[in-house]
Design a protein around this motif. Structure first.
Motif, PDB file in Angstrom:
ATOM      1  N   GLU A 289       8.660 -19.108 -12.316  1.00  0.00           N
ATOM      2  CA  GLU A 289       7.531 -18.637 -13.100  1.00  0.00           C
ATOM      3  C   GLU A 289       6.594 -17.752 -12.306  1.00  0.00           C
ATOM      4  N   GLN A 290       6.267 -18.204 -11.172  1.00  0.00           N
ATOM      5  CA  GLN A 290       5.396 -17.608 -10.394  1.00  0.00           C
ATOM      6  C   GLN A 290       5.957 -16.433  -9.942  1.00  0.00           C
ATOM      7  N   THR A 291       7.120 -16.275  -9.383  1.00  0.00           N
ATOM      8  CA  THR A 291       7.897 -15.109  -9.038  1.00  0.00           C
ATOM      9  C   THR A 291       8.233 -14.028 -10.096  1.00  0.00           C
ATOM     10  N   GLN A 292       8.459 -14.404 -11.189  1.00  0.00           N
ATOM     11  CA  GLN A 292       8.427 -13.755 -12.133  1.00  0.00           C
ATOM     12  C   GLN A 292       7.191 -12.953 -12.523  1.00  0.00           C
ATOM     13  N   GLU A 293       6.258 -13.630 -12.651  1.00  0.00           N
ATOM     14  CA  GLU A 293       4.539 -13.102 -12.805  1.00  0.00           C
ATOM     15  C   GLU A 293       4.306 -11.939 -11.802  1.00  0.00           C
ATOM     16  N   LEU A 294       4.630 -12.238 -10.453  1.00  0.00           N
ATOM     17  CA  LEU A 294       4.508 -11.560  -9.286  1.00  0.00           C
ATOM     18  C   LEU A 294       5.409 -10.166  -9.504  1.00  0.00           C
ATOM     19  N   ALA A 295       6.703 -10.515  -9.701  1.00  0.00           N
ATOM     20  CA  ALA A 295       7.182  -9.179 -10.104  1.00  0.00           C
ATOM     21  C   ALA A 295       6.781  -8.287 -11.340  1.00  0.00           C
ATOM     22  N   LEU A 296       6.441  -8.918 -12.292  1.00  0.00           N
ATOM     23  CA  LEU A 296       5.762  -8.026 -13.402  1.00  0.00           C
ATOM     24  C   LEU A 296       4.276  -7.411 -13.018  1.00  0.00           C
ATOM     25  N   GLY A 297       3.516  -8.069 -12.090  1.00  0.00           N
ATOM     26  CA  GLY A 297       2.319  -7.707 -11.428  1.00  0.00           C
ATOM     27  C   GLY A 297       2.648  -6.465 -10.613  1.00  0.00           C
ATOM     28  N   LEU A 298       3.601  -6.651  -9.958  1.00  0.00           N
ATOM     29  CA  LEU A 298       3.798  -5.364  -8.940  1.00  0.00           C
ATOM     30  C   LEU A 298       4.302  -4.314  -9.433  1.00  0.00           C
ATOM     31  N   LYS A 299       5.051  -4.557 -10.535  1.00  0.00           N
ATOM     32  CA  LYS A 299       5.528  -3.250 -11.323  1.00  0.00           C
ATOM     33  C   LYS A 299       4.527  -2.350 -12.174  1.00  0.00           C
ATOM     34  N   ASP A 300       3.640  -3.513 -13.020  1.00  0.00           N
ATOM     35  CA  ASP A 300       2.714  -3.009 -13.623  1.00  0.00           C
ATOM     36  C   ASP A 300       1.512  -2.155 -12.799  1.00  0.00           C
ATOM     37  N   SER A 301       1.444  -2.587 -11.521  1.00  0.00           N
ATOM     38  CA  SER A 301       0.373  -2.016 -10.616  1.00  0.00           C
ATOM     39  C   SER A 301       0.828  -0.408 -10.314  1.00  0.00           C
ATOM     40  N   GLU A 302       2.027  -0.261 -10.585  1.00  0.00           N
ATOM     41  CA  GLU A 302       2.478   1.265 -10.435  1.00  0.00           C
ATOM     42  C   GLU A 302       2.247   1.594  -8.680  1.00  0.00           C
ATOM     43  N   SER A 303       1.999   0.775  -7.950  1.00  0.00           N
ATOM     44  CA  SER A 303       2.150   0.948  -6.540  1.00  0.00           C
ATOM     45  C   SER A 303       3.567   0.786  -6.088  1.00  0.00           C
ATOM     46  N   TYR A 304       3.842   1.589  -4.930  1.00  0.00           N
ATOM     47  CA  TYR A 304       4.814   1.161  -4.017  1.00  0.00           C
ATOM     48  C   TYR A 304       4.905  -0.066  -3.595  1.00  0.00           C
ATOM     49  N   PHE A 305       5.932  -0.976  -3.305  1.00  0.00           N
ATOM     50  CA  PHE A 305       5.729  -2.389  -2.860  1.00  0.00           C
ATOM     51  C   PHE A 305       6.802  -2.609  -2.183  1.00  0.00           C
ATOM     52  N   LEU A 306       6.754  -3.207  -1.010  1.00  0.00           N
ATOM     53  CA  LEU A 306       7.724  -3.822   0.149  1.00  0.00           C
ATOM     54  C   LEU A 306       7.647  -5.352  -0.223  1.00  0.00           C
ATOM     55  N   ILE A 400      -0.546 -20.942 -11.835  1.00  0.00           N
ATOM     56  CA  ILE A 400      -0.005 -19.640 -11.631  1.00  0.00           C
ATOM     57  C   ILE A 400      -0.675 -18.713 -11.774  1.00  0.00           C
ATOM     58  N   VAL A 401      -0.582 -17.627 -10.650  1.00  0.00           N
ATOM     59  CA  VAL A 401      -1.467 -16.294 -10.560  1.00  0.00           C
ATOM     60  C   VAL A 401      -0.589 -15.288 -11.666  1.00  0.00           C
ATOM     61  N   ARG A 402      -1.246 -14.879 -12.802  1.00  0.00           N
ATOM     62  CA  ARG A 402      -0.656 -14.140 -13.773  1.00  0.00           C
ATOM     63  C   ARG A 402      -0.511 -12.620 -13.491  1.00  0.00           C
ATOM     64  N   SER A 403       0.328 -11.902 -13.888  1.00  0.00           N
ATOM     65  CA  SER A 403       0.725 -10.657 -13.735  1.00  0.00           C
ATOM     66  C   SER A 403      -0.482  -9.703 -13.688  1.00  0.00           C
ATOM     67  N   GLU A 404      -1.437  -9.810 -14.744  1.00  0.00           N
ATOM     68  CA  GLU A 404      -2.532  -9.106 -14.797  1.00  0.00           C
ATOM     69  C   GLU A 404      -3.487  -9.296 -13.625  1.00  0.00           C
ATOM     70  N   THR A 405      -3.705 -10.593 -12.987  1.00  0.00           N
ATOM     71  CA  THR A 405      -4.505 -10.627 -12.055  1.00  0.00           C
ATOM     72  C   THR A 405      -4.067 -10.023 -10.955  1.00  0.00           C
ATOM     73  N   ILE A 406      -2.688 -10.034 -10.816  1.00  0.00           N
ATOM     74  CA  ILE A 406      -2.093  -9.400  -9.548  1.00  0.00           C
ATOM     75  C   ILE A 406      -2.345  -8.120  -9.548  1.00  0.00           C
ATOM     76  N   LYS A 407      -2.035  -7.463 -10.757  1.00  0.00           N
ATOM     77  CA  LYS A 407      -2.121  -6.103 -10.884  1.00  0.00           C
ATOM     78  C   LYS A 407      -3.852  -5.561 -10.641  1.00  0.00           C
ATOM     79  N   ASN A 408      -4.596  -6.218 -11.185  1.00  0.00           N
ATOM     80  CA  ASN A 408      -5.997  -6.055 -10.914  1.00  0.00           C
ATOM     81  C   ASN A 408      -6.556  -6.118  -9.514  1.00  0.00           C
ATOM     82  N   CYS A 409      -6.080  -7.238  -8.760  1.00  0.00           N
ATOM     83  CA  CYS A 409      -6.324  -7.267  -7.535  1.00  0.00           C
ATOM     84  C   CYS A 409      -5.837  -6.143  -6.535  1.00  0.00           C
TER      85      CYS A 409
END
Length: 457
Positions: A289-306, A400-409
């Motif tokens: 669940e955390q992996t999927q939230e992180l995946a979504l947060g990275l995508k929604d941030s519209e940033s490049y990610f490694l 769980i750290v949600r995707s919205e939190t990750i995107k905002n950070c």
């Protein structure tokens, strides 16, 4: 033959706990000792040494091995962590004694054993041979102070207070303490390891800590009143700090292939300060669940990610995520130090393991703290609230750290004024870390003092 003709000021055996994150800082410290005229023998554990893919150790480091009792599988082949540690204590003590006996008749017999504090039995062995016994802390002094207070029963378990105020530390809520305390009983084997570091610490001639004074000044000032403790860090390759050790660009051992070419080529094509680097270290894994939230947060941030996702963890990614990630690169491992120093890097989403934290501090990289367990939660508190070089990604009631939190950070670090302040602080810590190990710096002077004392033995 050249090194046999050298006059060494001392000969130290270096004994790390069997794990990549424990070996790296102790190997790095070894290089500092060699630079100051000390002969070093690295004592590896057979089971771990067999799994190391890349062994690029300095030719000046001799290597000997001892057994943990599980030569063909290490900890993973034991019935439990408790049984593993009991066996390791018994077999390791015997093997270390035999090694010291063998080396005692060599041209340069050892006069000092520097051991990872996770293995207090090594101190008893060193003392039985009349050698200098030196404990090495691979975690922060702040965390070790908490564990010491726990060992001394000064923190009651299960936890009874909502807040704790310990000497030299900021006010800590229950959830800011290492997970073995605030989730008491969750990992009894690991709890025993971290608390038992202090079972015989009073017999140690020296205690060396992989930190630097300016970073943990208050707690170090308290510790030196009760122990012969010195800060000697950050223990990372010299090229990223003072550059005084020739060709010191990497730790020298790696369990995984770092995919260097792929990572650096990809980073080279990205704008300055635009990439989010994500890695959770070599041990713990995220839930699905955390992996999927992180995946979504990275995508929604519209940033490049490694993003480093170990092979065993990749099944937790959303279906088709690797192929559809137009702005992301997912690798099984990467050359972290080279990534952190790359100008394309904008911030680092980290589990806040101590090595990763020190590397980021030393290189001046802003952090997004996503701790998982053990000392990481306390490190995250310090990163966000004391050192102010990152933001904390807060988990919900399900942990769980949600995707919205990750995107905002991510956006907060890369796009806002607060992010700019964090980057300024990160640069401040980078300069203090470099000054500490450079000639005349606090850590450098402490190493000089240690070596001078060994020379008198």
């Amino acid at each position: 033959m050249e090194k046999e003709n050298k006059n060494y000021v001392a000969h130290c055996l270096i004994l790390p706990f069997p794990g990549q994150g424990h070996m790296n800082p102790m190997i790095q410290f070894s290089k500092r000792l060699i630079h100051k005229g000390v002969k070093v023998t690295l004592v590896t554990i057979i089971s771990l040494w067999r799994t190391i893919k890349n062994k690029n150790l300095s030719s000046n480091i001799d290597v000997e091995s001892i057994s943990d009792g599980y030569d063909d599988g290490g900890y993973e082949s034991a019935e439990s962590l408790e049984i593993y540690m009991d066996t390791f204590w018994r077999v390791g003590s015997k093997d270390l004694s035999e090694l010291l006996h063998k080396l005692s008749s060599s041209k340069y017999p050892p006069n000092c054993v520097i051991f990872d504090a996770f293995m207090p039995w090594a101190l008893d062995v060193a003392k039985s041979f009349g050698l200098v016994g030196v404990a090495f802390f691979t975690q922060s002094c702040s965390v070790n102070s908490i564990y010491f207070h726990t060992h001394e029963k000064l923190i009651e378990l299960p936890l009874t207070q909502s807040e704790y105020l310990l000497p030299g530390l900021p006010k800590l809520a229950q959830g800011d303490l290492p997970s073995f305390l605030y989730k008491y009983g969750s990992y009894p084997g690991y709890f025993d390891i971290v608390v038992n570091q202090f079972s015989n610490i009073g017999k140690a001639d020296w205690i060396l800590a992989n930190t630097f004074y300016e970073l943990e000044k208050e707690v170090v000032d308290w510790m030196v009143k009760i122990w012969p403790l010195r800060t000697i860090g950050p223990s990372i390759p010299s090229i990223f700090l003072d550059k005084r050790l020739k060709d010191d660009k990497e730790y020298g051992v790696s369990i995984s292939d770092p995919n260097t070419e792929i990572c650096i080529k990809w980073l080279n094509e990205k704008p300055k300060g635009s990439v989010v680097y994500v890695s959770f270290g070599s041990m713990a894994g995220l839930s699905e669940e955390q992996t999927q939230e992180l995946a979504l947060g990275l995508k929604d941030s519209e940033s490049y990610f490694l993003w480093v996702v170990r092979e065993s963890e990749q099944v937790k990614l959303p279906n088709g995520y690797v192929e559809s990630s137009k702005k992301g690169l997912i690798v099984t491992w990467c050359p972290q130090l080279l990534v952190l120093t790359h100008e394309a890097l904008g911030c680092f989403v980290t589990h806040c393991g101590w090595n990763s934290t020190l590397e980021a501090l030393s290189i001046g990289v802003p952090l997004i703290a996503m701790p998982l367990w053990t000392d990481q939660v306390t490190n995250a508190k310090l990163i966000a609230d004391v050192w102010k070089m990152g933001v904390r990604a807060i988990a919900d009631e399900k942990e769980i750290v949600r995707s919205e939190t990750i995107k905002n950070c991510i956006k907060e670090i890369i796009e806002t004024e607060k992010g700019n302040e964090i980057k300024k602080n990160a640069l401040k810590w980078k300069n203090l870390a470099k000054d500490s190990v450079d000639e005349g710096g606090r850590s450098d002077k402490n190493i000089e003092e240690f070596v001078a004392a060994l020379a008198q033995c």
